[in-house]
Design a protein around this motif. Structure first.
Motif, PDB file in Angstrom:
ATOM      1  N   ILE A 194      37.605  36.172  39.481  1.00 53.18           N
ATOM      2  CA  ILE A 194      38.228  37.192  40.319  1.00 53.18           C
ATOM      3  C   ILE A 194      39.629  36.709  40.693  1.00 53.18           C
ATOM      4  CG2 ILE A 194      37.353  36.336  42.544  1.00 53.18           C
ATOM      5  CD1 ILE A 194      36.878  39.310  43.302  1.00 53.18           C
ATOM      6  N   ILE A 195      40.589  37.622  40.673  1.00 51.90           N
ATOM      7  CA  ILE A 195      41.987  37.291  40.916  1.00 51.90           C
ATOM      8  C   ILE A 195      42.414  37.766  42.306  1.00 51.90           C
ATOM      9  CG2 ILE A 195      44.371  37.713  40.196  1.00 51.90           C
ATOM     10  CD1 ILE A 195      42.958  36.088  38.134  1.00 51.90           C
ATOM     11  N   VAL A 196      43.109  36.885  43.021  1.00 56.67           N
ATOM     12  CA  VAL A 196      43.801  37.265  44.255  1.00 56.67           C
ATOM     13  C   VAL A 196      45.253  36.858  44.055  1.00 56.67           C
ATOM     14  CG1 VAL A 196      43.959  37.009  46.759  1.00 56.67           C
ATOM     15  CG2 VAL A 196      41.721  36.827  45.619  1.00 56.67           C
ATOM     16  N   PHE A 197      46.174  37.819  44.053  1.00 56.90           N
ATOM     17  CA  PHE A 197      47.556  37.425  43.838  1.00 56.90           C
ATOM     18  C   PHE A 197      48.505  38.337  44.592  1.00 56.90           C
ATOM     19  CE2 PHE A 197      48.142  40.834  40.824  1.00 56.90           C
ATOM     20  CZ  PHE A 197      49.503  40.937  40.599  1.00 56.90           C
ATOM     21  N   GLU A 223      32.206  33.269  39.069  1.00 56.88           N
ATOM     22  CA  GLU A 223      32.135  31.814  39.140  1.00 56.88           C
ATOM     23  C   GLU A 223      33.427  31.174  39.638  1.00 56.88           C
ATOM     24  OE1 GLU A 223      31.294  30.961  35.101  1.00 56.88           O
ATOM     25  OE2 GLU A 223      29.216  31.694  35.194  1.00 56.88           O
ATOM     26  N   GLU A 224      34.546  31.933  39.587  1.00 55.63           N
ATOM     27  CA  GLU A 224      35.840  31.331  39.910  1.00 55.63           C
ATOM     28  C   GLU A 224      36.739  32.327  40.636  1.00 55.63           C
ATOM     29  OE1 GLU A 224      37.966  28.786  36.944  1.00 55.63           O
ATOM     30  OE2 GLU A 224      39.439  30.409  37.012  1.00 55.63           O
ATOM     31  N   ILE A 225      37.382  31.853  41.711  1.00 59.63           N
ATOM     32  CA  ILE A 225      38.436  32.606  42.396  1.00 59.63           C
ATOM     33  C   ILE A 225      39.760  31.991  41.980  1.00 59.63           C
ATOM     34  CG2 ILE A 225      39.476  33.218  44.612  1.00 59.63           C
ATOM     35  CD1 ILE A 225      36.671  33.006  45.854  1.00 59.63           C
ATOM     36  N   CYS A 226      40.636  32.799  41.430  1.00 57.57           N
ATOM     37  CA  CYS A 226      41.949  32.328  40.999  1.00 57.57           C
ATOM     38  C   CYS A 226      43.002  32.905  41.938  1.00 57.57           C
ATOM     39  CB  CYS A 226      42.218  32.756  39.563  1.00 57.57           C
ATOM     40  SG  CYS A 226      43.785  32.156  38.915  1.00 57.57           S
ATOM     41  N   ASN A 261      41.930  38.347  31.164  1.00 59.25           N
ATOM     42  CA  ASN A 261      40.727  37.560  30.894  1.00 59.25           C
ATOM     43  C   ASN A 261      39.883  37.360  32.148  1.00 59.25           C
ATOM     44  OD1 ASN A 261      38.970  36.078  29.208  1.00 59.25           O
ATOM     45  ND2 ASN A 261      39.904  34.150  29.860  1.00 59.25           N
ATOM     46  N   SER A 262      40.052  38.255  33.146  1.00 57.34           N
ATOM     47  CA  SER A 262      39.283  38.150  34.383  1.00 57.34           C
ATOM     48  C   SER A 262      38.502  39.436  34.624  1.00 57.34           C
ATOM     49  CB  SER A 262      40.216  37.875  35.570  1.00 57.34           C
ATOM     50  OG  SER A 262      40.904  36.654  35.388  1.00 57.34           O
ATOM     51  N   LEU A 263      37.426  39.307  35.363  1.00 63.58           N
ATOM     52  CA  LEU A 263      36.534  40.446  35.571  1.00 63.58           C
ATOM     53  C   LEU A 263      37.038  41.394  36.653  1.00 63.58           C
ATOM     54  CD1 LEU A 263      33.552  41.349  34.623  1.00 63.58           C
ATOM     55  CD2 LEU A 263      32.890  40.557  36.900  1.00 63.58           C
ATOM     56  N   ALA A 264      37.548  40.843  37.761  1.00 69.11           N
ATOM     57  CA  ALA A 264      37.870  41.680  38.915  1.00 69.11           C
ATOM     58  C   ALA A 264      39.116  41.170  39.631  1.00 69.11           C
ATOM     59  CB  ALA A 264      36.682  41.707  39.879  1.00 69.11           C
ATOM     60  N   GLY A 265      39.674  42.031  40.460  1.00 70.81           N
ATOM     61  CA  GLY A 265      40.785  41.671  41.333  1.00 70.81           C
ATOM     62  C   GLY A 265      40.470  42.109  42.749  1.00 70.81           C
ATOM     63  N   LEU A 290      40.956  45.357  35.112  1.00 74.33           N
ATOM     64  CA  LEU A 290      40.031  44.647  35.995  1.00 74.33           C
ATOM     65  C   LEU A 290      39.280  45.645  36.870  1.00 74.33           C
ATOM     66  CD1 LEU A 290      42.806  42.737  35.768  1.00 74.33           C
ATOM     67  CD2 LEU A 290      41.429  41.259  37.230  1.00 74.33           C
ATOM     68  N   VAL A 291      38.174  45.198  37.440  1.00 69.87           N
ATOM     69  CA  VAL A 291      37.496  45.992  38.461  1.00 69.87           C
ATOM     70  C   VAL A 291      38.272  45.808  39.763  1.00 69.87           C
ATOM     71  CG1 VAL A 291      35.373  46.359  39.753  1.00 69.87           C
ATOM     72  CG2 VAL A 291      35.254  45.582  37.376  1.00 69.87           C
ATOM     73  N   PRO A 292      38.920  46.860  40.283  1.00 76.94           N
ATOM     74  CA  PRO A 292      39.654  46.699  41.548  1.00 76.94           C
ATOM     75  C   PRO A 292      38.676  46.716  42.725  1.00 76.94           C
ATOM     76  CG  PRO A 292      40.457  48.593  40.245  1.00 76.94           C
ATOM     77  CD  PRO A 292      39.117  48.200  39.705  1.00 76.94           C
ATOM     78  N   ILE A 293      38.744  45.685  43.555  1.00 76.53           N
ATOM     79  CA  ILE A 293      37.911  45.621  44.753  1.00 76.53           C
ATOM     80  C   ILE A 293      38.826  45.557  45.967  1.00 76.53           C
ATOM     81  CG2 ILE A 293      36.110  44.360  45.989  1.00 76.53           C
ATOM     82  CD1 ILE A 293      35.187  43.229  43.335  1.00 76.53           C
ATOM     83  N   CYS A 294      38.678  46.532  46.855  1.00 77.81           N
ATOM     84  CA  CYS A 294      39.455  46.561  48.094  1.00 77.81           C
ATOM     85  C   CYS A 294      38.596  46.029  49.239  1.00 77.81           C
ATOM     86  CB  CYS A 294      39.916  47.979  48.418  1.00 77.81           C
ATOM     87  SG  CYS A 294      41.071  48.656  47.206  1.00 77.81           S
ATOM     88  N   SER A 295      39.242  45.402  50.206  1.00 77.27           N
ATOM     89  CA  SER A 295      38.505  44.816  51.320  1.00 77.27           C
ATOM     90  C   SER A 295      37.733  45.865  52.104  1.00 77.27           C
ATOM     91  CB  SER A 295      39.462  44.067  52.244  1.00 77.27           C
ATOM     92  OG  SER A 295      40.455  44.954  52.758  1.00 77.27           O
TER      93      SER A 295
END
Length: 355
Positions: A194-197, A223-226, A261-265, A290-295
Motif C-alpha cells: 500500500i502506498i502513502v505519498f 504486507e508492506e506500507i511504502c 506494482n502496488s495493490l492500493a493507495g 491502484l485501489v484508492p482507500i480514503c480515510s
C-alpha cells in the motif's frame, strides 16, 4: 502560439500548482504546439531561467507595472493558476493589484486570459466554513476580467458560476507525477503493498488515521506500507504486522513504477470534504490502477466520485471484498480518471486559447 502561465512557485520549490502547470505546459507543447513562458509570482525566491525546458521569470514586485514589465510582447494568451493563499502576504491581505494588471494586459494586447481557480479563499473556524470577504473580492474581480474561468472542484464551480452568472467548466485534476506509458497490470499481478505519498500533509495519515491504515492492511492482506515523500521519521515499531519502507523523495518515474506494482493507495482528504476530485494524489492512484482507500467518506458525488464505487474506506466490509470486486473499483476509478486525464484537460485549455 506563445502564452504565459502565471504560477506561485516552480520546482525545486514544492508546490502542487507548480507541478500542475509544468505538466500542462509540456502537454500544450506536445499536443497543440503551444509554447509556455512562466512568470513566477513570489519575488523573494531564486529560480533557474529555464525550468524543464521552459523559460521562467520572477515578477520583480507586486505591482501592475512590475507584472506588465516582464510580460512578453509576442504572447497570445495568459493562464493564471490562482490558489489564493500563495498570492497573499497575510490573513487580511489580498493582491488587489493583480486583476488590475491582468485587465490592462488583456485590453492593451487583445489577448485571452484563462483563470484556473485551484482554490477559493475559504475561512475555517471550528466547524464554520465560509468565504473570506476580503480575499474573495480579488477572486470576484479575476472572474470579471477573465475571458475564460475554469476550476477543478464542483464545489467551486457552483460559486464561480453564480459570480459569473453563467456556467463555469470544471475539470478535476490529473496526476501531476505523470501517467503510465505501459500497460496497467491487474491487481492479481501486483505486490501486496500500500502506498502513502505526497507532501508533508500526509503526516495526518499517521497522526490521525494510523489505526485505519493498519486495518486496511489487515483486511486486504497487505504486507508492506511504502511511504514516499519528505521524511516523517516514522517508527517501524508503530506498524505491527506490516513492513514499513520509508522511501523519502523519489523521482516521478520511480514513483510511477512503485504505483504500478502496488495493490492500493491510502489518502486522508478529510480536511477537504467534497473536493476529492482536486487531489492529485487520488488522481495518481486512479491513473495507475491502484485501489484508492480514503480515510473516511468524502462527499464528492458532484465530481462524479462515489464511495464503494470509485474508492473504499476502512470499514468491516473491506475484508469481505474479493479480488474481482476490488478490481471493479479500480476499473471504475480508472474510467472516471480517463475523462479528465492530462490529454483531456489540456484539450480544454487549448480550445479556450484558440477561440
Amino acid at each position: 502560439m506563445k502564452i504565459v502561465q502565471i504560477v506561485p512557485r516552480l520546482p525545486p520549490y514544492t508546490d502542487g500548482v507548480g507541478d500542475y502547470s509544468i505538466r500542462l505546459a509540456s502537454q500544450l507543447l506536445k499536443g497543440h504546439g503551444i509554447v509556455t513562458q512562466f512568470l513566477v509570482f513570489q519575488p523573494d525566491i531564486e529560480i533557474e531561467p529555464i525550468i524543464e525546458g521552459f523559460a521562467a521569470t520572477v515578477i520583480p514586485a507586486h505591482t501592475p507595472k512590475a507584472l506588465l514589465s516582464v510580460l512578453p510582447g509576442n504572447i497570445e494568451g495568459i493562464i493564471l493558476h490562482y490558489s489564493n493563499y500563495p498570492y497573499i502576504q497575510g490573513k487580511i491581505d489580498a493582491p488587489f493589484w493583480l486583476p488590475t494588471a491582468l485587465a490592462t494586459a488583456v485590453r492593451q494586447r487583445n489577448i485571452k486570459l484563462i483563470v484556473m481557480f485551484h482554490e477559493l479563499p475559504f475561512f475555517k473556524f471550528k466547524k464554520l466554513n465560509f468565504l473570506n470577504p476580503i480575499q474573495s473580492l480579488v477572486s470576484r474581480r479575476l472572474v470579471k476580467v477573465a475571458t475564460t474561468v475554469l476550476t477543478d472542484s464542483a464545489r467551486f464551480q457552483a460559486i464561480l458560476s453564480r459570480w459569473l452568472k453563467q456556467p463555469v467548466t470544471c475539470i478535476p485534476d490529473f496526476s501531476t507525477i505523470g501517467e503510465p506509458d505501459e500497460r496497467i497490470p491487474p491487481l492479481s499481478d501486483r505486490s501486496r503493498r500500500i502506498i502513502v505519498f505526497g507532501g508533508s500533509d500526509r503526516s495526518r495519515v499517521y497522526q490521525n488515521h494510523l489505526k485505519a491504515l493498519l486495518y486496511s492492511c489487515h483486511a486486504l492482506g497487505i504486507e508492506e506500507i511504502c511511504d514516499i515523500g519528505k521524511s516523517l521519521n516514522l517508527q517501524p515499531s508503530n506498524f505491527p504486522g506490516v513492513r514499513l519502507v520509508q522511501m523519502g523523495f523519489q523521482p516521478a518515474e520511480a514513483v510511477r513504477q512503485l504505483l504500478l506494482n502496488s495493490l492500493a493507495g491510502f489518502i486522508d482528504y478529510s480536511r477537504f470534504p467534497g473536493d476529492l476530485g482536486k487531489s492529485s494524489v487520488f488522481a495518481a492512484f486512479c491513473a495507475h490502477g491502484l485501489v484508492p482507500i480514503c480515510s473516511c467518506y468524502n462527499p464528492s458525488e458532484a465530481d462524479g466520485l462515489e464511495m464503494h464505487k470509485h474508492y473504499l474506506v476502512p470499514n468491516p466490509s473491506l475484508k469481505n471484498l474479493s479480488l474481482t470486486q476490488l478490481q471493479t473499483v479500480v476499473n471504475n476509478s480508472s474510467t472516471w480518471y480517463e475523462n479528465h486525464n492530462i490529454v483531456q484537460n489540456t484539450k480544454v485549455f487549448a480550445s479556450y486559447l484558440s477561440k
